[in-house]
Design a protein around this motif. Structure first.
Motif, PDB file in Angstrom:
ATOM      1  N   LEU A  74       0.802  -1.223   0.000  1.00 20.42           N
ATOM      2  CA  LEU A  74       0.000   0.000   0.000  1.00 20.42           C
ATOM      3  C   LEU A  74       0.837   1.275   0.000  1.00 20.42           C
ATOM      4  CD1 LEU A  74      -2.911  -0.971   2.443  1.00 20.42           C
ATOM      5  CD2 LEU A  74      -2.859  -1.069  -0.062  1.00 20.42           C
ATOM      6  N   GLU A  75       1.978   1.260   0.650  1.00 19.40           N
ATOM      7  CA  GLU A  75       2.782   2.493   0.698  1.00 19.40           C
ATOM      8  C   GLU A  75       3.196   2.984  -0.685  1.00 19.40           C
ATOM      9  OE1 GLU A  75       4.733   2.779   5.132  1.00 19.40           O
ATOM     10  OE2 GLU A  75       5.900   1.772   3.564  1.00 19.40           O
ATOM     11  N   PRO A  76       3.580   2.104  -1.619  1.00 18.05           N
ATOM     12  CA  PRO A  76       3.926   2.603  -2.960  1.00 18.05           C
ATOM     13  C   PRO A  76       2.741   3.204  -3.717  1.00 18.05           C
ATOM     14  CG  PRO A  76       4.879   0.429  -2.585  1.00 18.05           C
ATOM     15  CD  PRO A  76       3.927   0.673  -1.473  1.00 18.05           C
ATOM     16  N   LEU A  77       1.515   2.955  -3.260  1.00 16.86           N
ATOM     17  CA  LEU A  77       0.323   3.510  -3.908  1.00 16.86           C
ATOM     18  C   LEU A  77      -0.043   4.878  -3.337  1.00 16.86           C
ATOM     19  CD1 LEU A  77      -1.937   0.310  -4.001  1.00 16.86           C
ATOM     20  CD2 LEU A  77      -0.132   1.013  -5.592  1.00 16.86           C
ATOM     21  N   GLY A  78       0.750   5.375  -2.385  1.00 17.17           N
ATOM     22  CA  GLY A  78       0.483   6.683  -1.808  1.00 17.17           C
ATOM     23  C   GLY A  78      -0.275   6.660  -0.504  1.00 17.17           C
ATOM     24  N   PHE A  79      -0.390   5.486   0.132  1.00 17.68           N
ATOM     25  CA  PHE A  79      -1.082   5.385   1.412  1.00 17.68           C
ATOM     26  C   PHE A  79      -0.119   5.671   2.562  1.00 17.68           C
ATOM     27  CE2 PHE A  79      -4.112   3.199  -1.183  1.00 17.68           C
ATOM     28  CZ  PHE A  79      -5.335   3.320  -0.521  1.00 17.68           C
ATOM     29  N   ASP A  80      -0.607   6.387   3.549  1.00 17.59           N
ATOM     30  CA  ASP A  80       0.089   6.546   4.820  1.00 17.59           C
ATOM     31  C   ASP A  80      -0.330   5.360   5.694  1.00 17.59           C
ATOM     32  OD1 ASP A  80       1.344   7.423   7.132  1.00 17.59           O
ATOM     33  OD2 ASP A  80      -0.323   8.727   7.692  1.00 17.59           O
ATOM     34  N   VAL A  81       0.592   4.456   5.958  1.00 20.40           N
ATOM     35  CA  VAL A  81       0.274   3.201   6.633  1.00 20.40           C
ATOM     36  C   VAL A  81       0.745   3.261   8.080  1.00 20.40           C
ATOM     37  CG1 VAL A  81       0.529   0.699   6.617  1.00 20.40           C
ATOM     38  CG2 VAL A  81       0.465   1.961   4.451  1.00 20.40           C
ATOM     39  N   GLN A  82      -0.174   3.019   9.002  1.00 21.41           N
ATOM     40  CA  GLN A  82       0.129   3.016  10.431  1.00 21.41           C
ATOM     41  C   GLN A  82      -0.158   1.631  11.008  1.00 21.41           C
ATOM     42  OE1 GLN A  82       1.398   5.795  11.942  1.00 21.41           O
ATOM     43  NE2 GLN A  82       1.321   6.771   9.916  1.00 21.41           N
ATOM     44  N   TRP A  83       0.727   1.187  11.885  1.00 22.12           N
ATOM     45  CA  TRP A  83       0.490  -0.038  12.640  1.00 22.12           C
ATOM     46  C   TRP A  83       0.032   0.358  14.033  1.00 22.12           C
ATOM     47  CZ3 TRP A  83      -0.525  -4.860  11.771  1.00 22.12           C
ATOM     48  CH2 TRP A  83      -0.468  -5.792  12.814  1.00 22.12           C
ATOM     49  N   ILE A  84      -1.169  -0.080  14.407  1.00 24.53           N
ATOM     50  CA  ILE A  84      -1.742   0.238  15.708  1.00 24.53           C
ATOM     51  C   ILE A  84      -1.469  -0.938  16.643  1.00 24.53           C
ATOM     52  CG2 ILE A  84      -3.782   0.988  16.957  1.00 24.53           C
ATOM     53  CD1 ILE A  84      -2.938   2.845  14.649  1.00 24.53           C
ATOM     54  N   ASP A  85      -0.509  -0.763  17.536  1.00 25.17           N
ATOM     55  CA  ASP A  85      -0.124  -1.848  18.439  1.00 25.17           C
ATOM     56  C   ASP A  85      -1.265  -2.135  19.421  1.00 25.17           C
ATOM     57  OD1 ASP A  85       1.109  -3.019  21.002  1.00 25.17           O
ATOM     58  OD2 ASP A  85       2.773  -3.153  19.594  1.00 25.17           O
ATOM     59  N   MET A  86      -1.648  -3.400  19.514  1.00 25.89           N
ATOM     60  CA  MET A  86      -2.762  -3.791  20.381  1.00 25.89           C
ATOM     61  C   MET A  86      -2.358  -4.875  21.376  1.00 25.89           C
ATOM     62  SD  MET A  86      -5.164  -1.764  19.480  1.00 25.89           S
ATOM     63  CE  MET A  86      -6.516  -2.486  20.405  1.00 25.89           C
ATOM     64  N   ARG A  87      -1.063  -4.936  21.697  1.00 26.21           N
ATOM     65  CA  ARG A  87      -0.631  -5.988  22.623  1.00 26.21           C
ATOM     66  C   ARG A  87      -1.244  -5.816  24.008  1.00 26.21           C
ATOM     67  NH1 ARG A  87       5.708  -5.743  21.433  1.00 26.21           N
ATOM     68  NH2 ARG A  87       5.075  -3.586  21.063  1.00 26.21           N
ATOM     69  N   ALA A  88      -1.657  -4.606  24.340  1.00 32.24           N
ATOM     70  CA  ALA A  88      -2.318  -4.393  25.630  1.00 32.24           C
ATOM     71  C   ALA A  88      -3.647  -5.136  25.707  1.00 32.24           C
ATOM     72  CB  ALA A  88      -2.542  -2.898  25.864  1.00 32.24           C
ATOM     73  N   THR A  89      -4.236  -5.470  24.557  1.00 35.61           N
ATOM     74  CA  THR A  89      -5.482  -6.240  24.535  1.00 35.61           C
ATOM     75  C   THR A  89      -5.228  -7.734  24.355  1.00 35.61           C
ATOM     76  OG1 THR A  89      -5.866  -6.170  22.127  1.00 35.61           O
ATOM     77  CG2 THR A  89      -6.576  -4.253  23.413  1.00 35.61           C
TER      78      THR A  89
END
Length: 436
Positions: A74-89
């Motif tokens: 997705l990043e090469p297509l112009g998307f800003d990609v975020q990883w939302i860490d959910m280890r607390a859940t």
């Protein structure tokens, strides 16, 4: 037929799945078709890589690795990609990718998931292709859907139609076994639903009798746990004034009354686990239980767990109220309590959801693809799309066609991937150019 007319037809036929007269696809839409077909080797190779990386819901490293694979797409297509860490859940996390366009058309949310039901100790671990069919863990639920999202967006990027579109992709990492607390586990998805005008969900496509079906409604799921208590003692005193009926009879009374009085269209009530005796307990997590007892001892305690599935919030509230009233009508010398645990909310059928299906069927007509029917919600499970249904119009079941979901041998019809990617690419393009 002009493009304006084509767009208008899909919106005006809000309550009908029938399209307007078919129009010739535009030159851009023909380029989308050509791009998707040419890109199929990439799509199938991506599917193989995703499937071969185990991403059982509890495999934090594996789910994270699948998220990184999708980030690279997705990043090469112009998307800003975020990883939302959910280890607390107790889970790995979610991938949230945002493409910022001109802000003029519909804001689109695309929903899928990275995890599968197959953990690393499963014997079902690899992608295997046999002609137009392939098997593998999570290949249809939901890695085929993820590939369709990527394929559609790659085609839009290649043809220039992605440039002005406002799109957010949310791929959860715990759809098959949600983290806790649930509010925290789904906070990012709910926020994305409030941002969007339209949501498209990429769980598996239903094919029945040779016809493709889309999903405009899903039933919600509410888990419940019931505990009954009674006076224990010698069985010769059962039914008497001193000892009463015991916990097991109270449990059976309640469950049988549920069976007789709760059913109505689109409501189901399941009892998945029950134990009773002196004593009776459930293990942490509620998936296993144990009980002791003898034939001549009245049961002191009984526990049952199950789920309630309903189509609308009103139906769920009505069922809960009736269940609590039934529980309260105790047999002599017994007690009972019923606790609900919210899980997936209902995605009720709405005019807006059906308008999206009508617009998709206009796309189908224009592209020479078969029209899609409306699938019976009583025949589908719950999905993440339900968490946004209160805020946005939703069309679901846009993923790959296959069979055997959640079981070894799960398979996908590979010819459904370009078909679904084309439908999505054109629908997304048209929606992104429809004024908010």
């Amino acid at each position: 037929m002009t493009r304006f007319h084509t767009l208008a037809c899909g919106l005006l036929l809000a309550l009908s799945a029938a399209p307007c007269l078919a129009a010739t696809p535009s030159a851009t839409e023909q380029r989308l078709r050509d791009s998707i077909q040419a890109d199929q080797p990439h799509a199938i190779a991506l599917l193989e890589r995703l499937v071969n990386q185990n991403s059982g819901s509890l495999n934090i490293a594996g789910v994270t690795a699948v998220g990184e694979m999708v980030r690279a797409e997705l990043e090469p297509l112009g998307f800003d990609v975020q990883w939302i860490d959910m280890r607390a859940t107790g889970r790995a996390g979610h991938l949230v990718a945002t493409h910022t366009g001109k802000g003029r058309g519909k804001r689109l949310l695309l929903i899928g998931h990275l995890d599968t039901v197959f953990e690393p100790d499963s014997t079902f671990q690899r992608f295997v292709r046999n002609g137009d069919n392939a098997t593998g863990p999570g290949i249809g639920d939901d890695k085929g859907g993820v590939v369709i999202i990527v394929s559609a967006l790659r085609a839009m990027h290649a043809t220039g139609t992605l440039r002005d579109a406002d799109i957010k992709v949310v791929l959860t990492g715990d759809e098959e076994s949600a983290g806790t607390p649930l509010d925290a586990a789904r906070a990012n998805l709910v926020a994305a639903g409030k941002w969007a005008d339209v949501a498209l969900e990429y769980e598996g496509l239903i094919v029945d009798g040779g016809q493709d079906f889309a999903t405009v409604a899903r039933r919600g799921v509410t888990d419940w746990e019931m505990t009954t208590t009674g006076m224990t003692g010698h069985s010769s005193g059962v039914f008497g004034d001193g000892l009463g009926y015991g916990a097991n009879y109270e449990l059976v009374r309640i469950l049988d009354t549920f069976r007789r009085e709760l059913p109505e269209p689109n409501v189901t009530f399941n009892v998945g686990l029950m134990v009773g005796g002196t004593p009776a307990t459930l293990d942490a997590g509620g998936a296993r239980g144990s009980a002791s007892g003898k034939t001549n001892i009245i049961a002191e305690r009984a526990v049952a767990r199950g789920d309630l599935r309903t189509l609308t919030p009103e139906q769920e509230a009505r069922a809960r109220t009736r269940m609590q009233a039934i529980v309260a009508q105790h047999l002599p010398k017994t007690g009972a309590s019923l606790v609900f645990e919210d899980s997936y909310p209902p995605m009720a059928p709405t005019d807006g959801n059906r308008a999206l299906l009508a617009m998709l069927n206009q796309v189908n007509a224009d592209l020479g693809l078969p029209a899609m029917g409306e699938w019976d919600p009583a025949k589908r499970g719950a999905a993440d799309s339900s968490f946004v249904a209160a805020d946005v119009d939703v069309l679901a079941g846009l993923g790959a066609a296959g069979s055997g979901s959640h079981a070894e041998g799960e398979s996908v019809d590979l010819t459904s991937i370009p078909r679904q990617a084309l439908r999505s690419a054109v629908l997304i393009d048209r929606l992104s150019r429809t004024p908010r």
